[in-house]
Design a protein around this motif. Structure first.
Motif, mmCIF file in Angstrom:
data_model
loop_
_atom_site.group_PDB
_atom_site.id
_atom_site.type_symbol
_atom_site.label_atom_id
_atom_site.label_comp_id
_atom_site.label_asym_id
_atom_site.label_seq_id
_atom_site.Cartn_x
_atom_site.Cartn_y
_atom_site.Cartn_z
ATOM 1 N N PRO A 154 -4.409 -11.884 2.670
ATOM 2 C CA PRO A 154 -5.854 -11.920 2.458
ATOM 3 C C PRO A 154 -6.336 -10.547 1.969
ATOM 4 C CG PRO A 154 -5.288 -13.010 4.512
ATOM 5 C CD PRO A 154 -4.032 -12.348 3.999
ATOM 6 N N ILE A 155 -7.165 -10.557 0.951
ATOM 7 C CA ILE A 155 -7.598 -9.305 0.316
ATOM 8 C C ILE A 155 -8.283 -8.382 1.315
ATOM 9 C CG2 ILE A 155 -9.095 -8.301 -1.459
ATOM 10 C CD1 ILE A 155 -8.429 -10.856 -3.154
ATOM 11 N N ASN A 156 -9.133 -8.923 2.187
ATOM 12 C CA ASN A 156 -9.809 -8.054 3.155
ATOM 13 C C ASN A 156 -8.824 -7.409 4.130
ATOM 14 O OD1 ASN A 156 -12.453 -7.970 2.271
ATOM 15 N ND2 ASN A 156 -12.995 -9.873 3.312
ATOM 16 N N THR A 157 -7.739 -8.083 4.433
ATOM 17 C CA THR A 157 -6.711 -7.484 5.305
ATOM 18 C C THR A 157 -6.125 -6.255 4.629
ATOM 19 O OG1 THR A 157 -6.168 -9.626 6.284
ATOM 20 C CG2 THR A 157 -4.490 -7.880 6.449
ATOM 21 N N ILE A 158 -5.759 -6.405 3.377
ATOM 22 C CA ILE A 158 -5.143 -5.274 2.665
ATOM 23 C C ILE A 158 -6.157 -4.156 2.405
ATOM 24 C CG2 ILE A 158 -5.333 -6.009 0.243
ATOM 25 C CD1 ILE A 158 -2.273 -5.253 0.113
ATOM 26 N N LEU A 159 -7.419 -4.515 2.170
ATOM 27 C CA LEU A 159 -8.457 -3.487 2.002
ATOM 28 C C LEU A 159 -8.619 -2.692 3.301
ATOM 29 C CD1 LEU A 159 -11.216 -5.412 -0.014
ATOM 30 C CD2 LEU A 159 -9.653 -3.657 -0.886
ATOM 31 N N GLN A 160 -8.696 -3.394 4.426
ATOM 32 C CA GLN A 160 -8.836 -2.717 5.725
ATOM 33 C C GLN A 160 -7.658 -1.786 5.991
ATOM 34 O OE1 GLN A 160 -9.382 -6.057 8.428
ATOM 35 N NE2 GLN A 160 -11.445 -5.314 8.903
ATOM 36 N N LEU A 161 -6.449 -2.272 5.738
ATOM 37 C CA LEU A 161 -5.252 -1.456 5.977
ATOM 38 C C LEU A 161 -5.223 -0.206 5.094
ATOM 39 C CD1 LEU A 161 -2.609 -4.308 6.299
ATOM 40 C CD2 LEU A 161 -3.394 -2.779 8.132
ATOM 41 N N ALA A 162 -5.868 -0.283 3.928
ATOM 42 C CA ALA A 162 -5.910 0.867 3.020
ATOM 43 C C ALA A 162 -7.128 1.757 3.265
ATOM 44 C CB ALA A 162 -5.910 0.379 1.569
ATOM 45 N N GLY A 163 -7.992 1.354 4.196
ATOM 46 C CA GLY A 163 -9.174 2.157 4.494
ATOM 47 C C GLY A 163 -10.343 1.927 3.539
ATOM 48 N N VAL A 164 -10.365 0.734 2.915
ATOM 49 C CA VAL A 164 -11.418 0.386 1.963
ATOM 50 C C VAL A 164 -12.352 -0.620 2.620
ATOM 51 C CG1 VAL A 164 -11.879 -0.627 -0.323
ATOM 52 C CG2 VAL A 164 -9.819 0.747 0.031
ATOM 53 N N PHE A 205 2.226 -0.251 3.906
ATOM 54 C CA PHE A 205 2.234 -1.697 4.142
ATOM 55 C C PHE A 205 3.058 -2.363 3.046
ATOM 56 C CE2 PHE A 205 0.421 -5.890 3.178
ATOM 57 C CZ PHE A 205 0.515 -6.496 4.416
ATOM 58 N N SER A 206 3.778 -3.417 3.429
ATOM 59 C CA SER A 206 4.557 -4.175 2.454
ATOM 60 C C SER A 206 4.585 -5.644 2.861
ATOM 61 C CB SER A 206 5.988 -3.632 2.388
ATOM 62 O OG SER A 206 6.775 -4.441 1.556
ATOM 63 N N HIS A 207 4.256 -6.501 1.923
ATOM 64 C CA HIS A 207 4.325 -7.957 2.155
ATOM 65 C C HIS A 207 4.937 -8.593 0.919
ATOM 66 C CE1 HIS A 207 3.188 -12.037 3.311
ATOM 67 N NE2 HIS A 207 2.868 -12.199 2.043
ATOM 68 N N LEU A 208 6.056 -9.298 1.100
ATOM 69 C CA LEU A 208 6.687 -10.018 0.002
ATOM 70 C C LEU A 208 6.366 -11.499 0.174
ATOM 71 C CD1 LEU A 208 10.162 -8.225 -0.050
ATOM 72 C CD2 LEU A 208 8.027 -7.576 -1.180
ATOM 73 N N ASP A 209 5.741 -12.092 -0.844
ATOM 74 C CA ASP A 209 5.331 -13.490 -0.767
ATOM 75 C C ASP A 209 6.536 -14.410 -0.621
ATOM 76 O OD1 ASP A 209 2.814 -12.446 -1.259
ATOM 77 O OD2 ASP A 209 2.712 -13.160 -3.334
ATOM 78 N N LYS A 210 6.409 -15.407 0.252
ATOM 79 C CA LYS A 210 7.458 -16.414 0.445
ATOM 80 C C LYS A 210 7.313 -17.551 -0.561
ATOM 81 C CE LYS A 210 7.547 -15.593 5.421
ATOM 82 N NZ LYS A 210 6.383 -14.722 5.458
ATOM 83 N N ASN A 211 6.075 -17.804 -0.989
ATOM 84 C CA ASN A 211 5.792 -18.859 -1.956
ATOM 85 C C ASN A 211 4.488 -18.545 -2.683
ATOM 86 O OD1 ASN A 211 3.498 -20.057 -0.493
ATOM 87 N ND2 ASN A 211 5.050 -20.709 0.986
ATOM 88 N N ARG A 212 4.076 -19.418 -3.565
ATOM 89 C CA ARG A 212 2.903 -19.149 -4.407
ATOM 90 C C ARG A 212 1.587 -19.055 -3.645
ATOM 91 N NH1 ARG A 212 3.365 -23.679 -8.495
ATOM 92 N NH2 ARG A 212 5.485 -23.617 -7.772
ATOM 93 N N LEU A 213 1.553 -19.529 -2.406
ATOM 94 C CA LEU A 213 0.318 -19.487 -1.616
ATOM 95 C C LEU A 213 0.341 -18.431 -0.519
ATOM 96 C CD1 LEU A 213 -0.239 -23.331 -1.234
ATOM 97 C CD2 LEU A 213 -1.458 -21.772 -2.758
ATOM 98 N N ASP A 214 1.375 -17.621 -0.486
ATOM 99 C CA ASP A 214 1.573 -16.658 0.600
ATOM 100 C C ASP A 214 0.976 -15.288 0.284
ATOM 101 O OD1 ASP A 214 2.487 -15.675 3.036
ATOM 102 O OD2 ASP A 214 4.444 -15.123 2.232
ATOM 103 N N HIS A 215 -0.239 -15.269 -0.234
ATOM 104 C CA HIS A 215 -0.896 -13.989 -0.533
ATOM 105 C C HIS A 215 -1.475 -13.373 0.735
ATOM 106 C CE1 HIS A 215 -1.773 -16.184 -4.492
ATOM 107 N NE2 HIS A 215 -0.804 -15.324 -4.738
ATOM 108 N N ILE A 260 0.890 -1.158 0.000
ATOM 109 C CA ILE A 260 0.000 0.000 0.000
ATOM 110 C C ILE A 260 0.927 1.206 0.000
ATOM 111 C CG2 ILE A 260 -1.830 1.272 1.181
ATOM 112 C CD1 ILE A 260 -2.593 -1.386 2.571
ATOM 113 N N LEU A 261 0.840 1.987 -1.069
ATOM 114 C CA LEU A 261 1.754 3.105 -1.291
ATOM 115 C C LEU A 261 0.999 4.410 -1.482
ATOM 116 C CD1 LEU A 261 3.946 1.326 -3.995
ATOM 117 C CD2 LEU A 261 4.495 1.579 -1.570
ATOM 118 N N GLY A 262 1.668 5.519 -1.179
ATOM 119 C CA GLY A 262 1.190 6.856 -1.527
ATOM 120 C C GLY A 262 0.175 7.415 -0.561
ATOM 121 N N PRO A 263 -0.239 8.635 -0.843
ATOM 122 C CA PRO A 263 0.313 9.476 -1.901
ATOM 123 C C PRO A 263 1.760 9.867 -1.598
ATOM 124 C CG PRO A 263 -1.304 10.702 -0.604
ATOM 125 C CD PRO A 263 -1.298 9.302 -0.082
ATOM 126 N N GLY A 264 2.468 10.130 -2.667
ATOM 127 C CA GLY A 264 3.883 10.460 -2.524
ATOM 128 C C GLY A 264 4.687 9.217 -2.196
#
Length: 188
Positions: free
Chosen positions: A164-174, A152-162, A143-147
């Motif tokens: 959760p979309i709702n976690t990232i939405l909440q962290l972005a205020g969506v 937030f930053s998460h680098l996947d360790k493997n193909r299943l390490d996504h 989750i970047l910006g503005p500027g």
């Protein structure tokens, strides 16, 4: 990054003026990425507009694969590619699978065997047996910006390490999304 029409855009332009959720996928043939992006496609544009947040997916293949991947997944938000994987490398996204395979994305519905068979089939039936990116490359979510703000930053360790979309939405205020077909129980 490059858009679906082959036009280059500076990466910073994606989050310079507005907060952005940026999801880097492994490659467009990866079944876990396909299923994750299918769920990202379910995020209503109205939720993003209300929170003033962009939702962006970045792949690492040729821009020619963007439109077919969007058609396949039903994804209508912004999508770009980083064909040389420059941003992936700059952000430190790894290549290869990590040792921790116990991580399981809630957005991946296929098992490894069925998902892998589907991925290979899509590669074989695609033009020139094109793997649409480095199959060993891992993705991540930011989750970047503005500027130059990094929320937030998460680098996947493997193909299943996504993430959760709702976690990232909440962290972005969506507002969050019900990804199951089950009715939600609201406790008042």
């Amino acid at each position: 990054v490059v858009d679906a029409d082959g036009k280059s855009i500076p990466f910073e332009a994606l989050y310079g003026e507005q907060k952005a959720i940026v999801v880097f996928v492994r490659n467009f043939l990866c079944y876990t990425c396909k299923e994750y992006v299918e769920d990202l496609a379910k995020v209503p544009k109205a939720f993003l507009q209300e929170a003033n947040v962009r939702l962006i997916v970045i792949g690492q293949s040729s821009y020619h694969h963007i439109k077919p991947f969007c058609c396949l997944t039903g994804y209508t938000h912004e999508m770009y590619v980083d064909p040389q994987r420059e941003i992936y490398k700059t952000l430190g996204m790894k290549r290869g699978e990590g040792n921790n395979v116990s991580v399981r994305s809630p957005h991946v519905k296929s098992n490894v065997l069925v998902g892998s068979i589907r991925s290979v089939w899509r590669a074989m039936t695609g033009p020139a047996f094109d793997f649409q990116g480095d199959p060993a490359q891992q993705g991540g979510a930011l989750i970047l910006g503005p500027g130059n703000e990094v929320h937030f930053s998460h680098l996947d360790k493997n193909r299943l390490d996504h993430v959760p979309i709702n976690t990232i939405l909440q962290l972005a205020g969506v507002k969050t999304v019900n990804f199951t077909n089950k009715p939600q129980i609201i406790d008042i």
